[in-house]
Design a protein around this motif. Structure first.
Motif, PDB file in Angstrom:
ATOM      1  N   ALA A  92       0.833  -1.200   0.000  1.00 20.39           N
ATOM      2  CA  ALA A  92       0.000   0.000   0.000  1.00 20.39           C
ATOM      3  C   ALA A  92       0.874   1.259   0.000  1.00 20.39           C
ATOM      4  CB  ALA A  92      -0.907   0.005   1.226  1.00 20.39           C
ATOM      5  N   ARG A  93       0.396   2.276  -0.692  1.00 21.54           N
ATOM      6  CA  ARG A  93       1.121   3.544  -0.720  1.00 21.54           C
ATOM      7  C   ARG A  93       0.890   4.342   0.560  1.00 21.54           C
ATOM      8  NH1 ARG A  93      -0.236   6.824  -6.024  1.00 21.54           N
ATOM      9  NH2 ARG A  93       1.071   8.318  -4.872  1.00 21.54           N
ATOM     10  N   GLY A  94      -0.232   4.047   1.227  1.00 16.97           N
ATOM     11  CA  GLY A  94      -0.551   4.784   2.435  1.00 16.97           C
ATOM     12  C   GLY A  94      -1.768   4.205   3.122  1.00 16.97           C
ATOM     13  N   LEU A  95      -2.174   4.854   4.195  1.00 14.12           N
ATOM     14  CA  LEU A  95      -3.327   4.432   4.991  1.00 14.12           C
ATOM     15  C   LEU A  95      -4.276   5.614   5.146  1.00 14.12           C
ATOM     16  CD1 LEU A  95      -1.160   2.819   7.798  1.00 14.12           C
ATOM     17  CD2 LEU A  95      -2.476   1.511   6.132  1.00 14.12           C
ATOM     18  N   GLU A  97       6.932   4.143   7.806  1.00 11.21           N
ATOM     19  CA  GLU A  97       7.217   4.966   6.624  1.00 11.21           C
ATOM     20  C   GLU A  97       6.123   4.813   5.579  1.00 11.21           C
ATOM     21  OE1 GLU A  97      11.189   4.040   5.357  1.00 11.21           O
ATOM     22  OE2 GLU A  97      12.102   5.094   7.061  1.00 11.21           O
ATOM     23  N   LEU A  98       4.879   4.821   6.076  1.00  9.01           N
ATOM     24  CA  LEU A  98       3.702   4.808   5.215  1.00  9.01           C
ATOM     25  C   LEU A  98       2.995   6.153   5.342  1.00  9.01           C
ATOM     26  CD1 LEU A  98       1.968   1.326   5.770  1.00  9.01           C
ATOM     27  CD2 LEU A  98       2.789   2.236   3.597  1.00  9.01           C
ATOM     28  N   ALA A  99       2.580   6.713   4.222  1.00 15.04           N
ATOM     29  CA  ALA A  99       1.803   7.950   4.257  1.00 15.04           C
ATOM     30  C   ALA A  99       0.460   7.684   4.941  1.00 15.04           C
ATOM     31  CB  ALA A  99       1.570   8.464   2.837  1.00 15.04           C
ATOM     32  N   MET A 147       0.486  12.939   9.090  1.00 13.13           N
ATOM     33  CA  MET A 147      -0.865  12.636   8.632  1.00 13.13           C
ATOM     34  C   MET A 147      -1.512  13.851   7.972  1.00 13.13           C
ATOM     35  SD  MET A 147      -4.188  11.131  10.740  1.00 13.13           S
ATOM     36  CE  MET A 147      -3.854   9.365  10.444  1.00 13.13           C
ATOM     37  N   ALA A 148      -2.019  13.664   6.762  1.00  9.35           N
ATOM     38  CA  ALA A 148      -2.777  14.709   6.078  1.00  9.35           C
ATOM     39  C   ALA A 148      -4.204  14.699   6.626  1.00  9.35           C
ATOM     40  CB  ALA A 148      -2.790  14.457   4.578  1.00  9.35           C
TER      41      ALA A 148
END
Length: 262
Positions: free
Chosen positions: A26-29, A51-53, A78-79
Protein backbone atom coordinates in the motif's frame (compact mmCIF):
# COMPACT_ATOMS: atom_id res chain seq x y z
CA UNK A 1 2.94 -0.55 28.39
CA UNK A 2 2.45 -2.00 24.90
CA UNK A 3 3.75 1.07 23.09
CA UNK A 4 4.20 4.73 24.06
CA UNK A 5 2.05 6.03 21.20
CA UNK A 6 0.09 3.10 19.71
CA UNK A 7 -1.62 2.18 22.95
CA UNK A 8 -3.97 -0.45 24.32
CA UNK A 9 -6.62 -1.82 22.01
CA UNK A 10 -5.41 0.34 19.09
CA UNK A 11 -2.12 -1.58 18.95
CA UNK A 12 -4.03 -4.87 18.95
CA UNK A 13 -6.66 -3.79 16.41
CA UNK A 14 -4.08 -2.42 13.98
CA UNK A 15 -1.60 -5.31 14.19
CA UNK A 16 -2.95 -7.41 11.31
CA UNK A 17 -4.42 -4.43 9.45
CA UNK A 18 -0.93 -2.99 9.13
CA UNK A 19 0.61 -6.34 8.18
CA UNK A 20 -1.98 -6.67 5.41
CA UNK A 21 -1.33 -3.16 4.12
CA UNK A 22 2.40 -3.84 3.98
CA UNK A 23 1.89 -7.16 2.22
CA UNK A 24 -0.22 -5.37 -0.39
CA UNK A 25 2.50 -2.72 -0.89
CA UNK A 26 0.00 0.00 0.00
CA UNK A 27 1.12 3.54 -0.72
CA UNK A 28 -0.55 4.78 2.43
CA UNK A 29 -3.33 4.43 4.99
CA UNK A 30 -6.57 6.43 5.11
CA UNK A 31 -9.01 6.39 8.00
CA UNK A 32 -11.71 8.32 9.87
CA UNK A 33 -12.17 9.81 13.33
CA UNK A 34 -13.20 12.70 15.54
CA UNK A 35 -11.00 15.59 16.58
CA UNK A 36 -9.68 13.71 19.65
CA UNK A 37 -9.62 10.24 18.09
CA UNK A 38 -7.23 7.74 19.68
CA UNK A 39 -7.44 5.81 16.43
CA UNK A 40 -6.24 8.73 14.26
CA UNK A 41 -3.45 9.34 16.76
CA UNK A 42 -2.35 5.69 16.77
CA UNK A 43 -2.54 5.26 13.00
CA UNK A 44 -0.50 8.40 12.41
CA UNK A 45 2.17 7.09 14.79
CA UNK A 46 2.18 3.70 13.08
CA UNK A 47 2.47 5.29 9.65
CA UNK A 48 5.47 7.31 10.75
CA UNK A 49 7.24 4.23 12.12
CA UNK A 50 6.44 2.11 9.04
CA UNK A 51 7.22 4.97 6.62
CA UNK A 52 3.70 4.81 5.22
CA UNK A 53 1.80 7.95 4.26
CA UNK A 54 -1.36 8.53 6.30
CA UNK A 55 -4.54 10.56 5.78
CA UNK A 56 -7.38 11.22 8.19
CA UNK A 57 -10.95 12.27 7.43
CA UNK A 58 -11.83 14.24 10.57
CA UNK A 59 -15.35 14.93 11.80
CA UNK A 60 -15.28 18.53 12.99
CA UNK A 61 -14.08 22.05 12.33
CA UNK A 62 -10.65 22.89 10.99
CA UNK A 63 -9.94 25.10 14.01
CA UNK A 64 -9.39 21.92 16.06
CA UNK A 65 -6.25 21.17 14.05
CA UNK A 66 -4.11 22.58 16.87
CA UNK A 67 -5.51 20.37 19.63
CA UNK A 68 -2.99 17.93 21.18
CA UNK A 69 -4.29 14.85 19.32
CA UNK A 70 -4.30 16.36 15.85
CA UNK A 71 -1.11 18.32 16.46
CA UNK A 72 0.67 15.03 17.08
CA UNK A 73 -0.95 13.38 14.05
CA UNK A 74 -0.01 16.28 11.79
CA UNK A 75 3.55 16.37 13.12
CA UNK A 76 3.83 12.66 12.34
CA UNK A 77 2.87 13.34 8.72
CA UNK A 78 -0.86 12.64 8.63
CA UNK A 79 -2.78 14.71 6.08
CA UNK A 80 -5.99 15.92 7.73
CA UNK A 81 -9.24 16.65 5.90
CA UNK A 82 -12.12 18.14 7.92
CA UNK A 83 -15.73 17.33 7.03
CA UNK A 84 -19.10 18.15 8.57
CA UNK A 85 -21.31 15.55 10.24
CA UNK A 86 -23.44 15.04 7.15
CA UNK A 87 -20.47 14.14 4.98
CA UNK A 88 -18.89 12.09 7.75
CA UNK A 89 -21.97 9.86 7.85
CA UNK A 90 -21.12 8.79 4.29
CA UNK A 91 -18.00 6.92 5.48
CA UNK A 92 -19.77 3.54 5.22
CA UNK A 93 -21.20 4.10 1.73
CA UNK A 94 -19.55 2.52 -1.29
CA UNK A 95 -19.90 5.64 -3.43
CA UNK A 96 -17.97 7.76 -0.91
CA UNK A 97 -15.32 5.09 -0.38
CA UNK A 98 -14.88 4.79 -4.15
CA UNK A 99 -14.43 8.57 -4.35
CA UNK A 100 -11.78 8.45 -1.63
CA UNK A 101 -9.99 5.56 -3.35
CA UNK A 102 -9.82 7.67 -6.52
CA UNK A 103 -8.46 10.67 -4.62
CA UNK A 104 -5.97 8.56 -2.63
CA UNK A 105 -4.79 5.90 -5.11
CA UNK A 106 -3.03 2.93 -3.56
CA UNK A 107 -4.10 3.81 -0.01
CA UNK A 108 -5.50 1.09 2.24
CA UNK A 109 -8.75 2.37 3.78
CA UNK A 110 -9.17 1.51 7.47
CA UNK A 111 -12.65 1.91 9.03
CA UNK A 112 -13.31 4.25 11.94
CA UNK A 113 -11.72 3.01 15.15
CA UNK A 114 -9.86 0.31 13.20
CA UNK A 115 -12.93 -1.92 13.64
CA UNK A 116 -12.88 -4.41 10.77
CA UNK A 117 -12.51 -8.20 10.36
CA UNK A 118 -8.69 -7.95 10.37
CA UNK A 119 -8.83 -6.31 13.80
CA UNK A 120 -10.44 -9.33 15.47
CA UNK A 121 -7.48 -11.76 15.63
CA UNK A 122 -5.20 -9.14 17.18
CA UNK A 123 -7.75 -8.38 19.89
CA UNK A 124 -8.44 -12.09 20.45
CA UNK A 125 -4.80 -12.62 21.41
CA UNK A 126 -5.50 -10.67 24.59
CA UNK A 127 -7.14 -13.76 26.15
CA UNK A 128 -3.68 -15.36 26.30
CA UNK A 129 -2.62 -12.68 28.81
CA UNK A 130 -5.66 -12.77 31.11
CA UNK A 131 -6.28 -14.94 34.17
CA UNK A 132 -9.63 -16.78 34.44
CA UNK A 133 -12.62 -14.62 35.35
CA UNK A 134 -16.40 -14.73 35.54
CA UNK A 135 -16.79 -11.49 33.62
CA UNK A 136 -14.57 -9.26 31.50
CA UNK A 137 -15.63 -5.60 31.53
CA UNK A 138 -14.60 -3.08 28.85
CA UNK A 139 -15.53 0.26 27.25
CA UNK A 140 -17.16 0.04 23.81
CA UNK A 141 -17.27 2.63 21.01
CA UNK A 142 -16.89 1.30 17.46
CA UNK A 143 -17.37 -2.33 18.58
CA UNK A 144 -14.20 -3.91 17.22
CA UNK A 145 -12.59 -4.73 20.55
CA UNK A 146 -15.76 -6.36 21.86
CA UNK A 147 -16.18 -8.37 18.64
CA UNK A 148 -12.56 -9.54 18.75
CA UNK A 149 -12.90 -10.70 22.34
CA UNK A 150 -16.16 -12.48 21.53
CA UNK A 151 -14.45 -14.38 18.71
CA UNK A 152 -12.29 -16.26 21.24
CA UNK A 153 -14.34 -15.96 24.45
CA UNK A 154 -13.71 -18.75 26.98
CA UNK A 155 -16.90 -20.67 27.72
CA UNK A 156 -16.90 -19.71 31.40
CA UNK A 157 -16.45 -15.96 30.93
CA UNK A 158 -19.14 -13.39 30.14
CA UNK A 159 -18.40 -10.08 28.46
CA UNK A 160 -20.02 -6.84 29.54
CA UNK A 161 -19.36 -3.78 27.39
CA UNK A 162 -20.01 -0.25 28.61
CA UNK A 163 -21.01 1.97 25.68
CA UNK A 164 -19.21 5.31 25.85
CA UNK A 165 -21.55 6.80 23.24
CA UNK A 166 -25.25 6.69 22.47
CA UNK A 167 -25.30 3.16 21.06
CA UNK A 168 -28.90 2.10 21.58
CA UNK A 169 -30.33 0.39 18.52
CA UNK A 170 -27.17 0.17 16.44
CA UNK A 171 -24.12 -0.73 18.52
CA UNK A 172 -25.13 -4.36 19.06
CA UNK A 173 -25.82 -4.69 15.33
CA UNK A 174 -22.34 -3.32 14.56
CA UNK A 175 -20.79 -5.96 16.82
CA UNK A 176 -22.94 -8.65 15.14
CA UNK A 177 -21.72 -7.56 11.71
CA UNK A 178 -18.09 -7.93 12.78
CA UNK A 179 -18.67 -11.21 14.61
CA UNK A 180 -22.03 -12.89 13.85
CA UNK A 181 -23.34 -14.49 17.07
CA UNK A 182 -24.11 -18.17 17.36
CA UNK A 183 -27.73 -19.12 17.94
CA UNK A 184 -28.68 -18.53 21.55
CA UNK A 185 -25.39 -16.80 22.35
CA UNK A 186 -25.98 -15.04 25.67
CA UNK A 187 -22.37 -14.68 26.72
CA UNK A 188 -22.28 -10.91 26.46
CA UNK A 189 -24.20 -7.76 27.25
CA UNK A 190 -24.04 -4.06 26.43
CA UNK A 191 -24.58 -1.49 29.15
CA UNK A 192 -26.05 1.57 27.43
CA UNK A 193 -26.84 3.93 30.30
CA UNK A 194 -23.39 5.21 31.22
CA UNK A 195 -22.40 7.23 28.14
CA UNK A 196 -22.67 10.53 30.01
CA UNK A 197 -24.54 12.29 27.22
CA UNK A 198 -22.64 10.98 24.21
CA UNK A 199 -19.20 10.37 22.80
CA UNK A 200 -16.46 12.41 24.51
CA UNK A 201 -19.10 14.11 26.68
CA UNK A 202 -18.57 14.03 30.43
CA UNK A 203 -20.13 16.17 33.12
CA UNK A 204 -18.01 18.11 35.58
CA UNK A 205 -19.25 15.85 38.38
CA UNK A 206 -18.28 12.70 36.47
CA UNK A 207 -14.84 14.13 35.66
CA UNK A 208 -14.28 14.68 39.37
CA UNK A 209 -15.50 11.15 40.15
CA UNK A 210 -13.18 9.66 37.50
CA UNK A 211 -10.23 11.64 38.86
CA UNK A 212 -11.02 10.34 42.36
CA UNK A 213 -11.19 6.76 41.06
CA UNK A 214 -7.88 7.22 39.30
CA UNK A 215 -6.27 8.45 42.51
CA UNK A 216 -7.76 5.75 44.72
CA UNK A 217 -6.83 2.92 42.34
CA UNK A 218 -3.52 4.47 41.27
CA UNK A 219 -4.43 3.80 37.66
CA UNK A 220 -4.32 6.60 35.07
CA UNK A 221 -7.73 7.18 33.47
CA UNK A 222 -9.23 9.50 30.84
CA UNK A 223 -12.87 10.66 30.64
CA UNK A 224 -13.67 9.36 27.14
CA UNK A 225 -13.27 5.57 27.33
CA UNK A 226 -11.89 3.68 30.31
CA UNK A 227 -12.67 6.34 32.90
CA UNK A 228 -16.30 6.53 31.86
CA UNK A 229 -16.68 2.74 31.69
CA UNK A 230 -14.98 2.13 35.05
CA UNK A 231 -17.21 4.71 36.70
CA UNK A 232 -20.22 2.93 35.20
CA UNK A 233 -18.96 -0.40 36.52
CA UNK A 234 -18.64 0.88 40.08
CA UNK A 235 -22.10 2.40 39.91
CA UNK A 236 -23.55 -0.89 38.67
CA UNK A 237 -21.78 -2.82 41.43
CA UNK A 238 -23.31 -0.45 43.99
CA UNK A 239 -26.72 -0.99 42.37
CA UNK A 240 -26.42 -4.78 42.71
CA UNK A 241 -26.02 -5.56 39.01
CA UNK A 242 -23.20 -8.07 39.66
CA UNK A 243 -23.28 -11.31 41.60
CA UNK A 244 -21.48 -10.97 44.96
CA UNK A 245 -18.29 -13.01 45.01
CA UNK A 246 -17.88 -13.11 41.23
CA UNK A 247 -14.43 -12.45 39.76
CA UNK A 248 -14.39 -9.40 37.48
CA UNK A 249 -11.58 -8.15 35.26
CA UNK A 250 -11.73 -4.61 33.86
CA UNK A 251 -9.95 -4.07 30.55
CA UNK A 252 -8.25 -0.68 30.34
CA UNK A 253 -8.15 0.02 26.60
CA UNK A 254 -5.48 2.73 26.71
CA UNK A 255 -6.00 6.02 24.90
CA UNK A 256 -4.61 8.14 27.72
CA UNK A 257 -3.64 10.83 25.24
CA UNK A 258 -7.36 11.67 25.22
CA UNK A 259 -7.03 13.07 28.73
CA UNK A 260 -5.42 16.10 27.12
CA UNK A 261 -8.81 17.13 25.76
CA UNK A 262 -9.40 18.89 29.10
Amino acid sequence: MLHPEISGNKWRKLKYVLRHALSEDARGLLTFGGAYSNHLHALAAAGRQLELATAGIVRGEADSINNPTLSDASAWGMALEFVDRRQYRLRHTQAYLTQLAYRYPGYHIVPEGGSCPLALPGVAELWQELPPSDELILPVASGGTLAGLLSARPAGTRLRGYAVLKGKGWLAETVHQLYPPADGDSGWQLRLDHHGGGYAKCSAADRIAIAQLSGELRVPLEPVYSGKALLGLFRDIAAGCYTPGSRLIFLHTGGLQGARSG
